[in-house]
Each structure stands twice: as structure tokens, then as C-alpha cells.
Design an enzyme around this catalytic site. Structure first.
Site, PDB file in Angstrom:
ATOM      1  N   ASN A 157       0.843  -1.189   0.000  1.00 46.71           N
ATOM      2  CA  ASN A 157       0.000   0.000   0.000  1.00 46.71           C
ATOM      3  C   ASN A 157       0.877   1.236   0.000  1.00 46.71           C
ATOM      4  OD1 ASN A 157      -2.768   1.403   0.680  1.00 46.71           O
ATOM      5  ND2 ASN A 157      -1.272   2.283   2.100  1.00 46.71           N
ATOM      6  N   GLU A 158       0.750   2.074  -1.024  1.00 42.76           N
ATOM      7  CA  GLU A 158       1.339   3.423  -1.062  1.00 42.76           C
ATOM      8  C   GLU A 158       2.846   3.452  -0.809  1.00 42.76           C
ATOM      9  OE1 GLU A 158      -2.577   6.132  -0.005  1.00 42.76           O
ATOM     10  OE2 GLU A 158      -0.836   6.227   1.332  1.00 42.76           O
ATOM     11  N   GLU A 372      -8.436   3.549  -2.465  1.00 44.61           N
ATOM     12  CA  GLU A 372      -8.717   4.519  -1.402  1.00 44.61           C
ATOM     13  C   GLU A 372      -9.088   5.850  -2.034  1.00 44.61           C
ATOM     14  OE1 GLU A 372      -5.838   5.201   1.703  1.00 44.61           O
ATOM     15  OE2 GLU A 372      -5.378   3.058   1.874  1.00 44.61           O
TER      16      GLU A 372
END
Length: 466
Positions: A157-158, A372
Site C-alpha cells: 500500500n502506497e 482509497e
């Protein structure tokens, strides 16, 4: 405007932000555990107590039309030291969680790393350290072999925010500032680890899909000045270019590397030269990726900046306090005509549209999820035990319009996950920044559906955005 029948109407969570139970059932030490102690920071216990209350949260998914849930596995629940002995209690917990979700028709989209590197690994350089990369690959292989009920996997994630906040802004552990060399090395290490895990997943014939989740936000020049245009391109190169090119192209373009190395040079660091074996892994992995996850909250406007590094993170919601001027990258300018959150995040749905269309040009970008998107708001329950969060409904609706417009123009976005499913704590922003469909009273851990939850239920049933 209508969504396809198979569009995923999801909600997102992250282990460390919602589970609580940071010291229960054999869980090992995470970098945040030490960082918050050393900085007198926030208390992640019990957060939203998802570790104990996941059944209630999944029941809420069923009641309100949420058919997909992003879940991350906490690395140190599986391997308390990050490697070595397996913690059976952690393994059993995730089996039970995944089973409950699947049995109730809520598909788990599982991320292997969401900002929670084991403490000693983070202390030793995080993914800029090749040994940490190797340990992550072994952890990932274990999870892929163990949790065969999961059919949707994301490696990370990210990668950009995790790296830049550790080593440039200093807002994530270990809290270093302006170490651009470590940032680039960490990004590259995570991208290489992603490629290695994806290659293993595909080469071993695992059932299901695997992708990666990137924070991809559009950077614009503040005007038509050539220096400002170049500043936006340099910022984009390090924030987006490395990530996009690695996973979709299988290499870094010369233009991206030149801009990244310019940033390193003016800050006094050596040139970044990716290793041949790493690039071989990336080249092999790029055609195999099943989906790209896009996390997007805002857009950015840049102008040239030639001074020393200055960065102030608005972690309190005190509007107008953010400032960022980074040497070799540029100064971020907040436009007066663009609405902003209390945390100074610019609300600009066209930025999401432009990014979707950009990545859709790559042959290997066959499917996209908006993994997201959402808005953080200071909220309180009203006398009816709910929250009239019309600002959230407006924000999400306009970003969903951008998604549908992109699909009409040739993109293939197959789902949207609101950040976040329920209120939880927000890393460097604490508990007063609420994102959820469900209000959480952090003292009692009771959940209350907000107006947006009822709106989402109607939307998921009708599939019509009005």
C-alpha cells in the site's frame, strides 16, 4: 450514470489503524509502537478494535451494500520478529476473519504491507536494506501458501508516501528529514519486492489475482512558466513515475531517472542506479500484473523552488498551516479557487480522472480499482446518533463521476473502496480526522452509521449515480 453489475462497492481498512490489540496474542513489535512511545504520539490501542469486532463491521458491510473490504495482514502477527517462528494465533485470526467475510458475501482484498514494517527492520533501513526485502518476500510467500481462500492480493500500500514520510517529511518512523537518497532506495526496494512476489505468485500457479496499490495523485504546474512546468514534472517523477513505470512498463524511463537524479544531485546525494537483477524482476513481472490499485485524495500545484528544504505537515486540521518547499522538487501552492479540507488537501476530482486516463495508456494496465478515496472531517454524533456528512457524500459522488467518465472514455475501473470503512486513527493525524461510513465512539467502540452509509447502500443497490 450507471455502474456495471460487477462493480465493487467497497470499504477500506488497514491493520495497524483499526485492529488495536497491538500486544495481544503474540503480535510482535512494529516500528510505530516504538515511534509513538518516543515521540509521545497517538495510542493505537484500541483504535477501532477491529481485531475483536470484525464480525460487527462485516455485518455492517452486508447491511449497507458494501461487497468488498480491503484488509491488510499485520506482518508481525504472522512473524513476530519479521522472520523465523510463525505465530499460530495470528494465522488462525486471519483465517477466521477471511472466512467470516467470504461466508457473508464480502470479498476480502488483502494487502501484505500497509505501513507496518517490523521495528528492527525499519530501524535497519526498511526496504532500502536488501535483507528486509528478502524477509518480506519470505513472509509474502508464507501468506500466499497459507491463505488460499483469498483470491485478491496486493503486495504493498502506497510505496511513495511510506518512503517519503519516513525519510523526507519525517512524519513516519524513523522520522528522518530530507534524506532523498533513502527515499529513492526505499521506493526501489519495495518495487523490486513487489515484482519478486508477483513473479512467485504467477510462476507457482496460485489461484486468484495480484496487483499493487499506489498513491497516484496528479501534479500540475501553477501556470505556463517553463520552470514551473518542469518542477511539476520532477515532483511527478519521484512520486508517480517510478511507481507507474516499474509495475506497468517493467523499467524506469530515462526521463524519470534523469529527473530523480537531478533531485538527488542538488541535495548532495549520489546518482541512483538500479541493479540489473532488480530490473530483470520488474521486466518479468510487468506483463503479469492483474490490477492496479489507485489511492487518491487530492491534486497538487507546483512551482519552481531553489531554496533550502522546508516542510510542515498539517496533522491537526488547523487549516492553512501546511507548507512544503523541497529543493530540486518544487514548492506546493494551494490555489484559492480550489476547495480544501481542514488538513489543506485540495479537492479536485479531475485529478483522479487525469490519472486514471494516464495509467490506462499502458498495455499492462488491464484493470483498475480505486482502492482509497475519501475525505477526513471533524465530526460528532448528533442527537439522532448519526452524522449528517453531506460533505462526504458530495466528495465521493464527484469522484465517482470522474471514475464513470474515465470508463466511458476507455478505462476499466472495476471498483471503488471508500477510505475508510469505519472511523479509525490516522497515523500522524490522530483520532479527530474521521473518514468512515460508520462513526466510532472510541470510548465505547460502538458503531453508528452516518448519512453516507445509507446513501452508499442505495447507490450499491441501484448502481445509478444521480
Amino acid at each position: 450514470m450507471r455502474f456495471s453489475d460487477d462493480f465493487v462497492f467497497g470499504g477500506a481498512t488497514a491493520a495497524y489503524q483499526c485492529e488495536g490489540a497491538t500486544k495481544e496474542d503474540g503480535k510482535g513489535l512494529v516500528c510505530w509502537d516504538v515511534y509513538y512511545d518516543e515521540t509521545n504520539g497517538y495510542n493505537p490501542d484500541p483504535a477501532s478494535d477491529f481485531y475483536h469486532k470484525y464480525k460487527e463491521d462485516i455485518d455492517n458491510c452486508v447491511k449497507f451494500g458494501i461487497n468488498g473490504i480491503r484488509i491488510s495482514i499485520a506482518w508481525t502477527r504472522i512473524f513476530p520478529k519479521g522472520y523465523g517462528e510463525v505465530n499460530k494465533q495470528g494465522v488462525d485470526h486471519y483465517h477466521e476473519l477471511f472466512k467470516y467475510a467470504i461466508d457473508n458475501g464480502v470479498e476480502p482484498y488483502v494487502t501484505l504491507h500497509h505501513f507496518d514494517t517490523p521495528y528492527l527492520f525499519n530501524k535497519d533501513g526498511d526496504f532500502s536494506n536488501k535483507e528486509v526485502e528478502d524477509y518480506f518476500v519470505e513472509y509474502a510467500k508464507f501468506c500466499l501458501d497459507e491463505f488460499t481462500e483469498v483470491k485478491k492480493w496486493a503486495t504493498f500500500n502506497e510505496i511513495w508516501p511510506w518512503s517519503v514520510n519516513q525519510f523526507v517529511t519525517g512524519t513516519f518512523p524513523p522520522g528522518e528529514k530530507y534524506q532523498f537518497n533513502k527515499t529513492v532506495s526505499n521506493i526501489h526496494g519495495m518495487l523490486t519486492a513487489h515484482a519478486r512476489v508477483l513473479n512467485h505468485f504467477k510462476d507457482s500457479g496460485k489461484e486468484g489475482e495480484m496487483g499493487v496499490i499506489h498513491s497516484l495523485e496528479t501534479y500540475y504546474s501553477i501556470d505556463d512558466n517553463e520552470e514551473n512546468i518542469e518542477a511539476a514534472k520532477r515532483y511527478d517523477a519521484i512520486a508517480n513515475g517510478l511507481a507507474i513505470e516499474s509495475v506497468l512498463l517493467g523499467e524506469y524511463t530515462k526521463e524519470t531517472l534523469d529527473r530523480v537524479n537531478y533531485i538527488l544531485k542538488v541535495n548532495g546525494f549520489d546518482e541512483f542506479k538500479p541493479g540489473e537483477k532488480d530490473l530483470e524482476e520488474m521486466k518479468k513481472a510487468a506483463p503479469k500484473i492483474d490490477f492496479l490499485g489507485i489511492n487518491s485524495y487530492q491534486a497538487h500545484w507546483m512551482k519552481e523552488y531553489k531554496g533550502e528544504n522546508v516542510h510542515h505537515h498539517n496533522g491537526t486540521g488547523d487549516k492553512g498551516t501546511f507548507e512544503s518547499r523541497l529543493k530540486g522538487m518544487g514548492e506546493e501552492v494551494k490555489r484559492d479557487d480550489i476547495p480544501k479540507t481542514d488538513w489543506d488537501w485540495s479537492i479536485y476530482p479531475k485529478g483522479l480522472y487525469d490519472m486514471i486516463m494516464r495509467v490506462s495508456q499502458y498495455e499492462n494496465c488491464r484493470k483498475i480499482y480505486i482502492t482509497e478515496n475519501g475525505i477526513g472531517i471533524k465530526e460528532e454524533l448528533n442527537e439522532n446518533n448519526t452524522v449528517e456528512d453531506d460533505a462526504r457524500i458530495d466528495y465521493v459522488s464527484k469522484h465517482l463521476e470522474a471514475v464513470l467518465k474515465a470508463n466511458e472514455n476507455g478505462a476499466n475501473v472495476k471498483g471503488y473502496f471508500l477510505w475508510s470503512l469505519m472511523d479509525m486513527f490516522s497515523w500522524s493525524n490522530g483520532y479527530n480526522k474521521r473518514y468512515g461510513f460508520f462513526f466510532v465512539d472510541f470510548k465505547t467502540q460502538k458503531r453508528y452509521p452516518k448519512k453516507s452509509a445509507y446513501w452508499w447502500k442505495e447507490l450499491s443497490e441501484s448502481k445509478e449515480l444521480k
